[in-house]
Design an enzyme around this catalytic site. Sequence first.
Site, PDB file in Angstrom:
ATOM      1  N   LYS A 253       0.816  -1.214   0.000  1.00  7.77           N
ATOM      2  CA  LYS A 253       0.000   0.000   0.000  1.00  7.77           C
ATOM      3  C   LYS A 253       0.853   1.270   0.000  1.00  7.77           C
ATOM      4  O   LYS A 253       0.400   2.327  -0.416  1.00  7.77           O
ATOM      5  CB  LYS A 253      -0.970  -0.019   1.178  1.00  7.77           C
ATOM      6  CG  LYS A 253      -2.030  -1.101   0.973  1.00  7.77           C
ATOM      7  CD  LYS A 253      -3.061  -1.154   2.062  1.00  7.77           C
ATOM      8  CE  LYS A 253      -4.200  -2.090   1.715  1.00  7.77           C
ATOM      9  NZ  LYS A 253      -3.845  -3.528   1.860  1.00  7.77           N
TER      10      LYS A 253
HETATM   11  C1  LIG Z   1      -4.473  -4.569   1.185  1.00  3.98           C
HETATM   12  C2  LIG Z   1      -3.711  -5.826   1.042  1.00  3.98           C
HETATM   13  C3  LIG Z   1      -4.100  -6.828   0.109  1.00  3.98           C
HETATM   14  C4  LIG Z   1      -5.352  -6.710  -0.734  1.00  3.98           C
HETATM   15  O1  LIG Z   1      -5.283  -5.702  -1.742  1.00  3.98           O
HETATM   16  P1  LIG Z   1      -6.605  -5.179  -2.452  1.00  3.98           P
HETATM   17  O2  LIG Z   1      -6.188  -4.015  -3.277  1.00  3.98           O
HETATM   18  O3  LIG Z   1      -7.544  -4.780  -1.342  1.00  3.98           O
HETATM   19  O4  LIG Z   1      -7.166  -6.293  -3.263  1.00  3.98           O
HETATM   20  C5  LIG Z   1      -3.290  -7.937  -0.008  1.00  3.98           C
HETATM   21  N1  LIG Z   1      -2.186  -8.102   0.761  1.00  3.98           N
HETATM   22  C6  LIG Z   1      -1.799  -7.186   1.667  1.00  3.98           C
HETATM   23  C7  LIG Z   1      -0.582  -7.440   2.492  1.00  3.98           C
HETATM   24  C8  LIG Z   1      -2.530  -6.017   1.845  1.00  3.98           C
HETATM   25  O5  LIG Z   1      -2.144  -5.101   2.752  1.00  3.98           O
END
Ligand SMILES: *Cc1c(COP(=O)(O)O)cnc(C)c1O
Length: 462
Positions: free
Chosen positions: A109
């Site tokens: 993120k």
């Molecule tokens: C947020 C997250 C996901 C999922 O991503 P999306 O965009 O919500 O599909 C997968 N793995 C980790 C470690 C995350 O923080």
Amino acid sequence: MKYISTRGNHESLSFSDVVLSGLARDGGLYMPEQFPQIGDKLEAWSKLSYQALALEIMKLYADDIPEADLLAIVNKSYETFDSADVTPSCAVGDVRILELWHGPTLAFKDVALQFLGNLFDYLLTKRDERLTVVAATSGDTGSAAIQGVRGKSRVDIFVMHPHGRVSPLQELQMTTVLDDNVHNFAVEGSFDDAQNIVKALFNDLAFRDEYHLGAMNSINWARILAQVVYYFYAAFRAQDAGAQSIRFAVPTGNFGDIFAGYVAAQMGLPIKQLILATNENDILTRFFATGIYEPGAAMPTTSPSMDIQVASNFERYLYCRAGRDGQQVAQWMATFAQERRLVPNVKENHPVNDPMMVAKRIDVDAVAQTIRHYDSVYGYTLDPHTAIGVAAAEQIGTTVEHPVICLATANPAKFPATVVAATGGTEPTHPILEALKGAPARVEVIAADAELLKQIVRKTLA
Ligand SMILES: *Cc1c(COP(=O)(O)O)cnc(C)c1O
């Protein structure tokens, strides 16, 4: 580039307006009016640095920001990463691992939220405005959003996590950030209670306008845009290593990350397949198998960031599959809100019949097995979310010529208990996380009450 809502109202906004407003006022999500076609640029783009590539892609969508300014924002955003490649990838066994966790909070993120934080700062300074970010988190989003805006004088961030229900490390990653503009709350309730408070604040349009509420979750288009970049970059690196076709495996929760891959494909990156990998919270896997979109019972797993019942970005995908028919999407979403069940069916464009999408559900046992296998055979430690994509890729089959690029969404040190339980070895650690242990923290425990949070926001910003 103009942006429109997936629910078909007639408002049309610039990129900057879309970034600052988050959700459309008709409840839909913003989408660019069309996807720019990159045509014959692939060859030239394949030789660019991460930052230069990001500029080429982003300037097609953010055409109301001068190019030099956009480049400065991009450069600043990726200075905080500890890899020159920003998102490096490498071959591990039969798959390629795309490491998206080299930013400050060790999860993917950061790639989008470092960019979004700097973009907020730039736009707000230019307009002489302020923004109030209100967010609910079940783990990774909160700390990445906080790191994105900490210390930025024109932004205040209020982050709620469910009290006692995020991992101790994840909690420390949020509560040890002591900048004046960062406000942490532990809500007495579940993640959904916290999320409902966010929705209540956004739905109070007078409050929303007065405090200029902004969104940092993946409904914000700038997040998707920043994530499109690494699909191109990783595909080029795979081609450098001899790949003749490109597939990606994406551990999926809110459908944000995988939708960025879908956008890259729509622009002209030759992606053969997107492998959508979920845990037991498998609303999306069931949809692609049956055509029925219906939440199941919530199930806690070892991949908490994917424990999601309803995937907010799925609406963007449906909009594309419905031939950009906003009226149709509005109708679908109204049906879903009422019946908690949806069977979207566009005659010649049936959403399920998408040859690019393959969906797999991977359970906690397979996650542990995959972590153990990669650790013992290749000496490479996967985090539990990444392991879901890797397990799905292995089920489908992968070679050097026809690889599956697996998105590594978190560093394993964020989930030490799960990793140790799988490998029987020592705890994975990371200096960033070690430094948090025993650091001073600040957090306020509050009742799950939207009016209370409104009061707190008013008082804090008075
Ligand atoms: C947020 C997250 C996901 C999922 O991503 P999306 O965009 O919500 O599909 C997968 N793995 C980790 C470690 C995350 O923080």
